[in-house]
Write a protein that holds these residues in place. Sequence first.
Motif, PDB file in Angstrom:
ATOM      1  N   ASP A   1      35.538  63.439  53.294  1.00  0.00           N
ATOM      2  CA  ASP A   1      36.552  62.402  53.047  1.00  0.00           C
ATOM      3  C   ASP A   1      36.882  61.611  54.307  1.00  0.00           C
ATOM      4  O   ASP A   1      36.918  60.377  54.283  1.00  0.00           O
ATOM      5  CB  ASP A   1      37.834  63.012  52.469  1.00  0.00           C
ATOM      6  CG  ASP A   1      37.653  63.522  51.052  1.00  0.00           C
ATOM      7  OD1 ASP A   1      36.730  63.044  50.358  1.00  0.00           O
ATOM      8  OD2 ASP A   1      38.434  64.399  50.634  1.00  0.00           O
ATOM      9  N   GLU A   2      37.120  62.322  55.405  1.00  0.00           N
ATOM     10  CA  GLU A   2      37.468  61.618  56.647  1.00  0.00           C
ATOM     11  C   GLU A   2      36.293  60.789  57.156  1.00  0.00           C
ATOM     12  O   GLU A   2      36.476  59.659  57.606  1.00  0.00           O
ATOM     13  CB  GLU A   2      37.930  62.603  57.723  1.00  0.00           C
ATOM     14  CG  GLU A   2      38.468  61.888  58.946  1.00  0.00           C
ATOM     15  CD  GLU A   2      39.031  62.834  59.996  1.00  0.00           C
ATOM     16  OE1 GLU A   2      39.495  62.310  61.031  1.00  0.00           O
ATOM     17  OE2 GLU A   2      39.018  64.060  59.807  1.00  0.00           O
ATOM     18  N   VAL A   3      35.078  61.331  57.062  1.00  0.00           N
ATOM     19  CA  VAL A   3      33.898  60.581  57.494  1.00  0.00           C
ATOM     20  C   VAL A   3      33.755  59.309  56.659  1.00  0.00           C
ATOM     21  O   VAL A   3      33.475  58.230  57.204  1.00  0.00           O
ATOM     22  CB  VAL A   3      32.615  61.445  57.412  1.00  0.00           C
ATOM     23  CG1 VAL A   3      31.364  60.584  57.543  1.00  0.00           C
ATOM     24  CG2 VAL A   3      32.637  62.503  58.504  1.00  0.00           C
ATOM     25  N   ALA A   4      33.968  59.414  55.370  1.00  0.00           N
ATOM     26  CA  ALA A   4      33.844  58.233  54.508  1.00  0.00           C
ATOM     27  C   ALA A   4      34.850  57.153  54.895  1.00  0.00           C
ATOM     28  O   ALA A   4      34.491  55.968  54.995  1.00  0.00           O
ATOM     29  CB  ALA A   4      34.023  58.633  53.044  1.00  0.00           C
ATOM     30  N   LYS A   5      36.081  57.551  55.140  1.00  0.00           N
ATOM     31  CA  LYS A   5      37.118  56.578  55.529  1.00  0.00           C
ATOM     32  C   LYS A   5      36.796  55.929  56.871  1.00  0.00           C
ATOM     33  O   LYS A   5      36.871  54.715  57.027  1.00  0.00           O
ATOM     34  CB  LYS A   5      38.487  57.247  55.586  1.00  0.00           C
ATOM     35  CG  LYS A   5      39.044  57.614  54.236  1.00  0.00           C
ATOM     36  CD  LYS A   5      40.342  58.370  54.378  1.00  0.00           C
ATOM     37  CE  LYS A   5      40.790  58.915  53.047  1.00  0.00           C
ATOM     38  NZ  LYS A   5      41.949  59.801  53.161  1.00  0.00           N
ATOM     39  N   LEU A   6      36.448  56.769  57.838  1.00  0.00           N
ATOM     40  CA  LEU A   6      36.153  56.243  59.172  1.00  0.00           C
ATOM     41  C   LEU A   6      34.872  55.404  59.178  1.00  0.00           C
ATOM     42  O   LEU A   6      34.797  54.395  59.879  1.00  0.00           O
ATOM     43  CB  LEU A   6      36.056  57.376  60.188  1.00  0.00           C
ATOM     44  CG  LEU A   6      37.352  58.141  60.461  1.00  0.00           C
ATOM     45  CD1 LEU A   6      37.119  59.270  61.446  1.00  0.00           C
ATOM     46  CD2 LEU A   6      38.449  57.221  60.943  1.00  0.00           C
TER      47      LEU A   6
END
Length: 148
Positions: free
Chosen positions: A46-51
């Motif tokens: 999730d964090e990788v996708a957002k960043l």
Amino acid sequence: MALTAIDSDDRVEQLILLTERLTDLIARQANAFEARRPHEAAQYVDEVAKLANLYRHESARVRANVALVAQAAPARRQRLVRATEAFDAVLARQGRAVGAAKTVTEGLVRAIAQEVADQRPQAVGYGPGAQGAAYRQNGTAITLNQRA
């Protein structure tokens, strides 16, 4: 979502922090794949996708308008270049790790499917004495998860 920078130096600094965080997360994912623990990589998705989305958006903005970073100090811009090079290297590493995991997984699925097929009774001939009915008596199903 976009970066809100007050000047070129601030924008470059934010891009450096974004790139370094993304590099760290992707390196952690690559480590998990290399250690044959892909389930551990899932915690970062999730964090990788957002960043990654923010990185893609900001990279496009800077490419379209280089003036956004042109006035930044040369040393700071050089740090951004180095951070981007590290990011590119970690992306290549992750690509290799994911590719290897995919190859292993596909091999396992083929082996399981072949084993199931080998254990099925073979239909022989046609007519009343044929063994085609064996399929109806020993039905075997395999469900494959496309997302795995």
